[in-house]
Write a protein that holds these residues in place. Structure first.
Motif, PDB file in Angstrom:
ATOM      1  N   SER A 213       6.446 -43.200  12.185  1.00  0.00           N
ATOM      2  CA  SER A 213       5.560 -43.343  13.495  1.00  0.00           C
ATOM      3  C   SER A 213       4.204 -44.057  13.124  1.00  0.00           C
ATOM      4  N   HIS A 214       3.586 -44.443  14.245  1.00  0.00           N
ATOM      5  CA  HIS A 214       2.216 -44.919  14.210  1.00  0.00           C
ATOM      6  C   HIS A 214       1.483 -44.653  15.206  1.00  0.00           C
ATOM      7  N   GLU A 215       0.437 -44.867  15.154  1.00  0.00           N
ATOM      8  CA  GLU A 215      -0.895 -44.635  16.224  1.00  0.00           C
ATOM      9  C   GLU A 215      -1.953 -45.646  16.120  1.00  0.00           C
ATOM     10  N   GLU A 216      -2.153 -46.346  17.286  1.00  0.00           N
ATOM     11  CA  GLU A 216      -3.325 -47.243  17.404  1.00  0.00           C
ATOM     12  C   GLU A 216      -4.378 -46.594  17.396  1.00  0.00           C
ATOM     13  N   ILE A 217      -5.557 -46.791  16.421  1.00  0.00           N
ATOM     14  CA  ILE A 217      -6.559 -46.070  16.379  1.00  0.00           C
ATOM     15  C   ILE A 217      -7.906 -46.925  16.755  1.00  0.00           C
ATOM     16  N   ARG A 218      -7.856 -48.398  16.886  1.00  0.00           N
ATOM     17  CA  ARG A 218      -8.704 -49.337  17.176  1.00  0.00           C
ATOM     18  C   ARG A 218      -8.215 -50.601  17.636  1.00  0.00           C
ATOM     19  N   SER A 219      -8.741 -51.089  18.655  1.00  0.00           N
ATOM     20  CA  SER A 219      -8.293 -52.518  19.273  1.00  0.00           C
ATOM     21  C   SER A 219      -9.505 -53.086  19.885  1.00  0.00           C
ATOM     22  N   GLY A 220     -10.090 -54.214  19.586  1.00  0.00           N
ATOM     23  CA  GLY A 220     -11.015 -54.625  20.494  1.00  0.00           C
ATOM     24  C   GLY A 220     -11.717 -56.102  19.692  1.00  0.00           C
TER      25      GLY A 220
END
Length: 300
Positions: A213-220
């Motif tokens: 599984s994965h989780e997006e923790i930052r995007s910008g």
């Protein structure tokens, strides 16, 4: 008057891949790099890893591990052969961690080809000549420069998937997007497209097992080396061993406005691994390579 920057090498013999030479506004310098078209033809791949035996910055599937020479001839980002290293420009020095310029001789896998030379070294930096950037080398890390690609690694240890491979706790690698066959219109589009590939190459495969599984923790948006780029960071859960953080950062090259640069990172989630704040500091310290400022219309 021809402005300073990367231009087609007027002295290129026609043998080997096309190359560009740096014009400082008054004269041609000794700095050369593969042309963007030559880089595109190479089609290298990068994950978070380097070889031990050949000391080649590897572009490997199953990413955050160190290949040995008997693991087979996988494609990689190689530095020059130790038998005939090109002379470094006057006043240059080896980056922290040593230059270690040993490697593969096959120019088709991203290694030094005919007519090319290693980038000028700067103390404390690993230089990606094709991308026109230098990565700061933190204390205790190993940095490698190359004509195409640059890398930083730290924390060697036995891979959770088997002791026949050596993994690293943290790794950061750069390359022009065209060399990765990453086609996207903007830095944001490229970063969002690349992150899944980065995750799989860094933490998938035999060394860590599949990513469950994965989780997006930052995007910008982020500004790197004076260029407006974009970064995506995931936390990934692996089948074997430590989980990890991966980041895909994309921004225009400071030396060529039409070239996107990809910086892939992978850090184990482990008390022995570097903190994410180290990754942030490295990104802040990325700069235009020495002698490769605002070429071909890049930012001043």
């Amino acid at each position: 008057m021809t402005p300073p920057g990367w231009h087609a090498d007027p002295g290129h013999s026609g043998k080997g891949p096309d190359q560009e030479r740096w014009w400082d506004g008054a004269q041609w310098t000794g700095h050369v790099r593969p042309s963007p078209a030559a880089v595109r033809r190479r089609g290298i791949r990068i994950g978070v890893g380097v070889t031990v035996g050949a000391v080649v910055l590897a572009a490997i599937g199953g990413g955050m591990y160190l290949l040995r020479e008997d693991d087979g001839g996988r494609p990689g980002i190689a530095v020059a052969s130790p038998s005939a290293p090109p002379p470094a420009p006057e006043g240059s020095g080896a980056p922290d961690g040593g230059n270690g310029n040993e490697g593969d001789k096959d120019g088709d896998d991203g290694s030094q080809g005919p007519g090319e030379q290693l980038p000028p070294t700067e103390p404390g930096y690993a230089t990606d000549l094709a991308a026109g950037i230098s990565l700061p080398v933190p204390k205790g890390w190993t940095g490698k420069s190359a004509a195409v690609g640059a890398g930083l690694t730290t924390g060697e240890h036995a891979c959770p998937g088997g002791a026949d491979k050596t993994c690293v706790r943290g790794g950061i690698f750069s390359a022009p997007a065209v060399a990765l066959k990453l086609t996207a219109g903007t830095a944001e589009e490229a970063a969002k497209k690349d992150i899944a590939v980065n995750a799989e190459e860094s933490y998938g495969g035999d060394s860590y097992g599949k990513i469950t599984s994965h989780e997006e923790i930052r995007s910008g948006a982020v500004t790197v080396a004076g260029q407006k780029g974009y970064a995506v960071r995931w936390k990934v859960v692996t089948e074997k061993g430590d989980d990890g953080y991966v980041e895909s950062l994309v921004f225009p090259s400071p030396a060529s406005k039409d070239m996107l640069v990809v910086v892939r990172s992978g850090f184990d989630i482990n008390k022995a691994a570097p903190k994410l704040s180290v990754l942030d500091e490295i990104v802040k310290g990325i700069k235009a390579a020495s002698g490769a400022g605002a070429g071909n219309g890049g930012a001043a």
